[in-house]
Design a protein around this motif. Sequence first.
Motif, mmCIF file in Angstrom:
data_model
loop_
_atom_site.group_PDB
_atom_site.id
_atom_site.type_symbol
_atom_site.label_atom_id
_atom_site.label_comp_id
_atom_site.label_asym_id
_atom_site.label_seq_id
_atom_site.Cartn_x
_atom_site.Cartn_y
_atom_site.Cartn_z
ATOM 1 N N ARG A 258 22.717 30.955 -22.491
ATOM 2 C CA ARG A 258 23.976 31.384 -23.126
ATOM 3 C C ARG A 258 23.893 31.371 -24.647
ATOM 4 O O ARG A 258 24.731 31.969 -25.326
ATOM 5 N N GLN A 259 22.872 30.700 -25.198
ATOM 6 C CA GLN A 259 22.679 30.748 -26.648
ATOM 7 C C GLN A 259 22.237 32.134 -27.091
ATOM 8 O O GLN A 259 22.466 32.541 -28.231
ATOM 9 N N LYS A 260 21.619 32.878 -26.180
ATOM 10 C CA LYS A 260 21.190 34.252 -26.478
ATOM 11 C C LYS A 260 22.335 35.234 -26.259
ATOM 12 O O LYS A 260 22.536 36.151 -27.047
ATOM 13 N N ALA A 261 23.089 35.033 -25.175
ATOM 14 C CA ALA A 261 24.234 35.887 -24.852
ATOM 15 C C ALA A 261 25.063 35.192 -23.781
ATOM 16 O O ALA A 261 24.511 34.462 -22.939
ATOM 17 N N PRO A 262 26.387 35.390 -23.767
ATOM 18 C CA PRO A 262 27.223 34.756 -22.752
ATOM 19 C C PRO A 262 26.783 35.131 -21.338
ATOM 20 O O PRO A 262 26.323 36.247 -21.090
ATOM 21 N N VAL A 263 26.905 34.183 -20.432
ATOM 22 C CA VAL A 263 26.605 34.429 -19.016
ATOM 23 C C VAL A 263 27.887 34.990 -18.397
ATOM 24 O O VAL A 263 28.886 34.288 -18.276
ATOM 25 N N GLU A 264 27.838 36.254 -17.988
ATOM 26 C CA GLU A 264 29.047 36.953 -17.550
ATOM 27 C C GLU A 264 29.159 37.137 -16.037
ATOM 28 O O GLU A 264 30.259 37.222 -15.501
ATOM 29 N N THR A 265 28.017 37.225 -15.350
ATOM 30 C CA THR A 265 28.052 37.609 -13.937
ATOM 31 C C THR A 265 27.343 36.599 -13.028
ATOM 32 O O THR A 265 26.533 35.781 -13.480
ATOM 33 N N THR A 266 27.647 36.697 -11.740
ATOM 34 C CA THR A 266 27.003 35.838 -10.754
ATOM 35 C C THR A 266 25.503 36.109 -10.699
ATOM 36 O O THR A 266 24.708 35.187 -10.512
ATOM 37 N N GLY A 267 25.132 37.368 -10.857
ATOM 38 C CA GLY A 267 23.714 37.732 -10.830
ATOM 39 C C GLY A 267 22.935 37.071 -11.954
ATOM 40 O O GLY A 267 21.811 36.583 -11.749
ATOM 41 N N GLN A 268 23.528 37.048 -13.134
ATOM 42 C CA GLN A 268 22.872 36.392 -14.271
ATOM 43 C C GLN A 268 22.707 34.900 -13.999
ATOM 44 O O GLN A 268 21.651 34.316 -14.288
ATOM 45 N N LEU A 269 23.743 34.284 -13.462
ATOM 46 C CA LEU A 269 23.679 32.849 -13.186
ATOM 47 C C LEU A 269 22.639 32.544 -12.114
ATOM 48 O O LEU A 269 21.890 31.567 -12.222
ATOM 49 N N VAL A 270 22.560 33.390 -11.084
ATOM 50 C CA VAL A 270 21.547 33.198 -10.036
ATOM 51 C C VAL A 270 20.146 33.228 -10.641
ATOM 52 O O VAL A 270 19.292 32.383 -10.323
ATOM 53 N N ASP A 271 19.891 34.171 -11.521
ATOM 54 C CA ASP A 271 18.566 34.286 -12.158
ATOM 55 C C ASP A 271 18.238 33.046 -12.979
ATOM 56 O O ASP A 271 17.093 32.569 -12.988
ATOM 57 N N ILE A 272 19.241 32.521 -13.674
ATOM 58 C CA ILE A 272 19.046 31.318 -14.489
ATOM 59 C C ILE A 272 18.714 30.117 -13.609
ATOM 60 O O ILE A 272 17.772 29.363 -13.888
ATOM 61 N N VAL A 273 19.462 29.945 -12.546
ATOM 62 C CA VAL A 273 19.236 28.815 -11.640
ATOM 63 C C VAL A 273 17.882 28.933 -10.958
ATOM 64 O O VAL A 273 17.137 27.954 -10.842
ATOM 65 N N ARG A 274 17.556 30.134 -10.531
ATOM 66 C CA ARG A 274 16.269 30.358 -9.863
ATOM 67 C C ARG A 274 15.102 29.973 -10.775
ATOM 68 O O ARG A 274 14.130 29.347 -10.333
ATOM 69 N N ALA A 275 15.233 30.302 -12.035
ATOM 70 C CA ALA A 275 14.165 29.987 -12.996
ATOM 71 C C ALA A 275 14.050 28.483 -13.251
ATOM 72 O O ALA A 275 12.999 28.005 -13.695
ATOM 73 N N ALA A 276 15.109 27.744 -12.975
ATOM 74 C CA ALA A 276 15.109 26.306 -13.241
ATOM 75 C C ALA A 276 14.567 25.487 -12.080
ATOM 76 O O ALA A 276 14.351 24.280 -12.215
ATOM 77 N N ILE A 277 14.343 26.140 -10.948
ATOM 78 C CA ILE A 277 13.885 25.439 -9.746
ATOM 79 C C ILE A 277 12.426 25.797 -9.442
ATOM 80 O O ILE A 277 12.067 26.989 -9.471
ATOM 81 N N PRO A 278 11.572 24.810 -9.191
ATOM 82 C CA PRO A 278 10.157 25.096 -8.918
ATOM 83 C C PRO A 278 9.970 26.098 -7.785
ATOM 84 O O PRO A 278 10.718 26.088 -6.806
#
Length: 324
Positions: free
Chosen positions: A172-192
Amino acid sequence: MEFSHSSIMLSETIESLKIKPDGIYVDGTLGGAGHSLEIVKRLTGAGRLVGIDQDGDAIEAAGKRLAPYADKVTIVRSNYAGMKQVLGELGIRKVDGILLDLGVSSYQLDNGERGFTYREDVPLDMRMDKRQEKTARDIVNEYSETALFHMIRDYGEDKFAKNIARHIVAARQKAPVETTGQLVDIVRAAIPMRVRATGGHPAKKTFQAIRIELNRELEVLKNHLEEMVDLLNDGGRMCVITFHSLEDRIVKNIFRTCEKPCICPPGFPVCTCGRISKGRVITRKPLIPTEEEQERNSRSKSAKLRVFERITMDSDGTRTSGRL
C-alpha cells in the motif's frame, strides 16, 4: 442476484427450540429466512416470530419468503446486538426461543458486489450492513502493521500473520489496495510456496479476519449473548450456530457461566457470592451436521450448534415458577 442460503442443521435447530404453537420466537440473524420459515409454520393463535437482520438484501428476501405468514411475522433491520431494544419497542419483554446463525451467508460470499469473496477481483467491501461507512478497504489501507498482525493472528488464526501484515503495508506504500484480487496476490506472496500447495485458499484466513474485525462479530457476540439469555421465558431455549473456533469458544464459555455462575472458591461449603444459575446447557458437546449434510453443503462442515435452556431460579436455588 437472488438471496439464497442453505439453512445449516435445520431439523436439529427446530427440534432443539422445542417450539410452542403460541410462543414468541426471535431469529436474530434472519438471512434468507430458512430457519424462520420452519419456525413460523409451527405457530398458531398468538404465536409470533420476530426476524432481525442488518443486511438490507436479507430483509427484502426474507420479507418475500415469509409473506404468507405476515400476520405472525415482524421483520426489523438491525444488528442482533439491539435485540432487547427491538423487542421493547414491540412491547415484548420475554420470548420463548432465540436463534443465531452466525457468520456470513452464502449470498454474501457468492455475490461479488458485496466484496467478501477471494475468488473474484472486486472492490474490497465486506460490510454486512451497507449503511456502515467503514469498509474492508479502510482496514487494509489504514491499520498499522501491528494492528493488522494482531487482527490476522487473532481472528484468522494464521501463523503467517506477521509476514502478511508486512506485505500489506509494503504494497500500500506504492498504491492503495483497492480490490480483493490485489489483496489475494499480496497474501499469496507472503506465504511460502510449499504451504500454498496444500490446504485451502491462502487468503481465506486473512479475509475471515478482516470480515470479523469490520463487522465486530466477536465483540457483539461476547457483549450481548448473556443479555439475550435473560430475554428468555422460563423453559425458553437459545440455539446458536457457529462456524469457527473463536465463535464457538465464546458461546461455550458464556453458556457455561450462565449455568454455573458461582465464583466462590471450590472449597467453600456454602455459596456466598449470590450468583444464581440462569438455566442449563442442553448440549454438553455441540451438535454437528450429519455426513449427508456435509457432503451436500461443504460450507456446513465447520458448523456447531449449542443450545441453552432458561430456568428461572429463586435466590435459594429453587425454580421460581415450579413449571417444567
